[in-house]
Write an enzyme that holds these catalytic residues in place. Sequence first.
Site, short mmCIF file in Angstrom:
data_model
loop_
_atom_site.label_atom_id
_atom_site.label_comp_id
_atom_site.label_asym_id
_atom_site.label_seq_id
_atom_site.Cartn_x
_atom_site.Cartn_y
_atom_site.Cartn_z
N CYS A 2 0.83 -1.20 0.00
CA CYS A 2 0.00 0.00 0.00
C CYS A 2 0.87 1.26 0.00
O CYS A 2 1.90 1.32 0.65
CB CYS A 2 -0.94 0.11 1.20
SG CYS A 2 -2.06 -1.27 1.34
N ARG A 27 4.09 -0.29 -4.73
CA ARG A 27 3.81 -0.82 -3.39
C ARG A 27 2.54 -1.65 -3.34
O ARG A 27 2.24 -2.29 -2.33
CB ARG A 27 3.68 0.34 -2.39
CG ARG A 27 4.90 1.20 -2.30
CD ARG A 27 4.68 2.32 -1.32
NE ARG A 27 4.50 1.81 0.02
CZ ARG A 27 5.49 1.54 0.86
NH1 ARG A 27 6.73 1.76 0.49
NH2 ARG A 27 5.25 1.06 2.06
N TRP A 75 -2.46 -2.81 -1.61
CA TRP A 75 -2.11 -4.23 -1.70
C TRP A 75 -2.95 -4.90 -0.62
O TRP A 75 -2.72 -4.72 0.57
CB TRP A 75 -0.62 -4.44 -1.44
CG TRP A 75 -0.17 -5.85 -1.68
CD1 TRP A 75 0.23 -6.40 -2.87
CD2 TRP A 75 -0.03 -6.89 -0.71
NE1 TRP A 75 0.59 -7.70 -2.69
CE2 TRP A 75 0.44 -8.04 -1.38
CE3 TRP A 75 -0.27 -6.98 0.66
CZ2 TRP A 75 0.69 -9.24 -0.74
CZ3 TRP A 75 -0.03 -8.18 1.30
CH2 TRP A 75 0.44 -9.30 0.61
N ASN A 101 -1.86 2.29 5.50
CA ASN A 101 -0.95 1.23 5.06
C ASN A 101 -0.54 0.47 6.31
O ASN A 101 -0.06 1.07 7.26
CB ASN A 101 0.28 1.87 4.38
CG ASN A 101 1.42 0.88 4.21
OD1 ASN A 101 1.19 -0.31 4.05
ND2 ASN A 101 2.64 1.38 4.23
N GLY A 102 -0.77 -0.86 6.30
CA GLY A 102 -0.40 -1.65 7.47
C GLY A 102 -1.51 -2.63 7.80
O GLY A 102 -2.41 -2.86 6.99
N GLU A 489 18.32 -17.08 -7.60
CA GLU A 489 17.83 -15.77 -8.02
C GLU A 489 17.22 -15.84 -9.43
O GLU A 489 16.17 -15.24 -9.69
CB GLU A 489 18.98 -14.75 -7.95
CG GLU A 489 18.69 -13.36 -8.46
CD GLU A 489 17.56 -12.64 -7.73
OE1 GLU A 489 17.06 -13.14 -6.71
OE2 GLU A 489 17.16 -11.58 -8.22
N LYS A 493 13.38 -14.86 -10.28
CA LYS A 493 13.02 -13.84 -11.28
C LYS A 493 11.99 -14.42 -12.24
O LYS A 493 11.00 -13.78 -12.55
CB LYS A 493 14.24 -13.39 -12.11
CG LYS A 493 15.23 -12.49 -11.49
CD LYS A 493 14.75 -11.10 -11.15
CE LYS A 493 14.02 -11.06 -9.86
NZ LYS A 493 14.72 -10.85 -8.65
N GLU A 496 8.43 -15.07 -10.50
CA GLU A 496 7.62 -13.94 -10.05
C GLU A 496 7.04 -13.10 -11.17
O GLU A 496 5.97 -12.51 -11.01
CB GLU A 496 8.34 -13.08 -9.00
CG GLU A 496 9.55 -12.33 -9.47
CD GLU A 496 10.20 -11.52 -8.33
OE1 GLU A 496 11.37 -11.18 -8.46
OE2 GLU A 496 9.52 -11.20 -7.33
N HIS A 512 20.05 -35.87 -5.88
CA HIS A 512 19.38 -36.35 -4.68
C HIS A 512 17.87 -36.15 -4.74
O HIS A 512 17.21 -36.10 -3.70
CB HIS A 512 20.00 -35.68 -3.44
CG HIS A 512 21.47 -35.94 -3.34
ND1 HIS A 512 21.99 -37.13 -2.90
CD2 HIS A 512 22.53 -35.17 -3.69
CE1 HIS A 512 23.31 -37.08 -2.95
NE2 HIS A 512 23.66 -35.90 -3.44
N LYS A 611 6.10 -4.40 -4.12
CA LYS A 611 7.54 -4.15 -4.05
C LYS A 611 8.05 -4.17 -2.62
O LYS A 611 9.12 -4.69 -2.33
CB LYS A 611 7.82 -2.79 -4.68
CG LYS A 611 9.28 -2.41 -4.74
CD LYS A 611 9.98 -3.21 -5.80
CE LYS A 611 11.47 -2.95 -5.83
NZ LYS A 611 12.17 -4.03 -6.53
C1 AGP Z 1 12.56 -9.75 -5.55
O1 AGP Z 1 12.45 -9.78 -6.91
C2 AGP Z 1 11.34 -9.69 -4.79
N1 AGP Z 1 10.36 -8.87 -5.32
C3 AGP Z 1 11.41 -9.86 -3.30
O2 AGP Z 1 11.87 -11.15 -3.09
C4 AGP Z 1 12.28 -8.88 -2.45
O3 AGP Z 1 13.61 -9.09 -2.74
C5 AGP Z 1 11.99 -9.13 -0.97
O4 AGP Z 1 10.65 -8.83 -0.71
C6 AGP Z 1 12.88 -8.34 -0.05
O5 AGP Z 1 12.71 -6.97 -0.21
P1 AGP Z 1 13.75 -5.94 0.38
O6 AGP Z 1 15.06 -6.18 -0.28
O7 AGP Z 1 13.16 -4.60 0.02
O8 AGP Z 1 13.83 -6.15 1.85
#
Ligand code: AGP
Length: 616
Positions: A2, A27, A75, A101-102, A489, A493, A496, A512, A611
């Site tokens: 949010c 956000r 969000w 927000n929260g 990573e 990517k 997501e 394994h 984000k």
């Molecule tokens: C990464 O592509 C993500 N969107 C997510 O995993 C992100 O890295 C994670 O939420 C941590 O966020 P931060 O680095 O702002 O703490």
Amino acid sequence: MCGIVAYLGCREAYPILVKGLHRLEYRGYDSAGVAVINEAGKLNIYKAAGKVSNLEQIAEGHDCSGTIGIAHTRWATHGAPNQVNAHPHLSQSGNLTMVHNGIIENANDLRDQLKERGFTFKSETDTEVLLQLIEYTKLKHELDLASAVRSALKVVVGAYAIAVIDRQDPDTIIAARKSSPLAIGLGEDNCEFFIASDASPIAGYTNKVVYVNDEEVVCCRRGEPLQITNLNAESVDVQAKEIDLDVSMLDKGGFPHFMLKEIFDQPAVLRDCMRGRLLPAHKRIILSAVTEHREELIKASRFIMVSCGTSWHAALIGKQLIEMFCRIPVEVAYASEFRYSDPVINPGDVVFALSQSGETADTLSAIQMASEKGAMVFGIVNAVGSSIARASDTGTYIHVGPEIGVASTKAFTGQTTVLAMLALAIGREKGTVDEKTYTDAIEELQTIPDKIARILARDEEIKALAAEYAGKKNFLYLGRGMNYPVALEGALKLKEISYIHAEGYPAAEMKHGPIALVDEDMPVVFLATHHNLYEKILSNMQEVVARKGKVLAIVSEGDTVVKDIAEHVIEVPHTSNFLCPLVSVIPLQLLAYHIAVAKGLDVDQPRNLAKSVTVE
Ligand code: AGP
């Protein structure tokens, strides 16, 4: 999680609010809404499910005038992402309206109590509960709005950043925060107020920003200086900071998506990240946090790194770098697990928090707990002035500029670059890295931006490969040593933004279990650059090919061996073992991006994500 924006001043509020919402849309983008009070004192509220552009369509042609207003991009936590649950919410009397927000954790109990007192609720949100509580408190005790907000906030459990206005007083905004970020921009004569979840909606109007602390209530009154109190109504000093936010970084700069722009930003921002710290002419790395906390760092018995998501992957690289150059044992923990694990923290432990946004709730709580247990906290953060940066005892900013695409790219390479500099700087102070290794490493580090630029020049080639792979349903990403976190990573990517199932594994671990998944329909992405475990990864690749797996390999330029084994290869420039993540991750970022685009998906705002994860 949010975004909130509010404005009070002499300008028309609506354009400022909507522009701010666009900047905060990273956000959350489940719904959006705006409330403005016009000159005649009429409160107009417009809300829409979905993105801010939907809100703009709904508001178009209606009265959006007024110099005071609040706005929100959501969000969803409580209640479906529809128009009814969208903020701003309206109090029972129709006078108060609020954005939040929260999460209010005791919302259900409070709702029941308010129902008994005759309140009804239109939405399923916890926000509406808090707003009705504020109204109830205000009416029952005949309080002004700021006092009612303070009283109500003493009763709630949870996290909040709020902005609330009263139709009957179009000259005041009351805002408050606890565990959710809130910044106030001070405009003309310090009597014009820009309120937002971060400084991005404020940039371009003023560079004077006040970051609100937990359990502080802010009173913005037309024509008067900002006032801040704690929940007991005691005055708090207003401390404005000068921010230096490059507004051009908040735009796509001609790229179709923020994510692609941010991938292409990497050569330039990594130079920024190293500027003034990596000093090749002097063969030195200078990090002020290392200079100031030399003793604690070199004498540390253990480092613990806490983080989430991509930042957690960077921490896995950091562990290898610190152990390699400093010989200090490093534990890497998911912040969400660490905070509830009753961790053993001994004197001499240093806890590192890695976070792009600096607002991730789990990471923030983890370091608050570590601090309480006596650990020194070292933040590696991108967002200047963010909660984690402020809660840390010391730290190093990664300085890669605002990252807006939900999928983190340049923050990962920025974190890795800082971790490499940090490991070398501490190692040198500790005497665990010899002079030649140290100076060679400095020389190699400064070549990284150009090497990344060379990979970016292969974008069309990677795009063509992405078209071939876009129809696949599953992917495996395999790497070893420094490239193992890169495999994780790469898989993150892809999943997501393309919604394709992908798993990252240390390549040898494949035997394994995961090898059972390999068949002709399973693309396996190998990180097979020339580094210390190259020979080992060749064997793992043969094992996949023997099971008819389709191999796409990231290899060092000039590699001829893998070309004979893999279906496709993407070449990257050679670099030292300790820096290979910085080059091998780039094609994986581009591959994920182009696959998502080929599937017609919303790359910058993928479904269900936000984000900045400010709820636990
Ligand atoms: C990464 O592509 C993500 N969107 C997510 O995993 C992100 O890295 C994670 O939420 C941590 O966020 P931060 O680095 O702002 O703490």
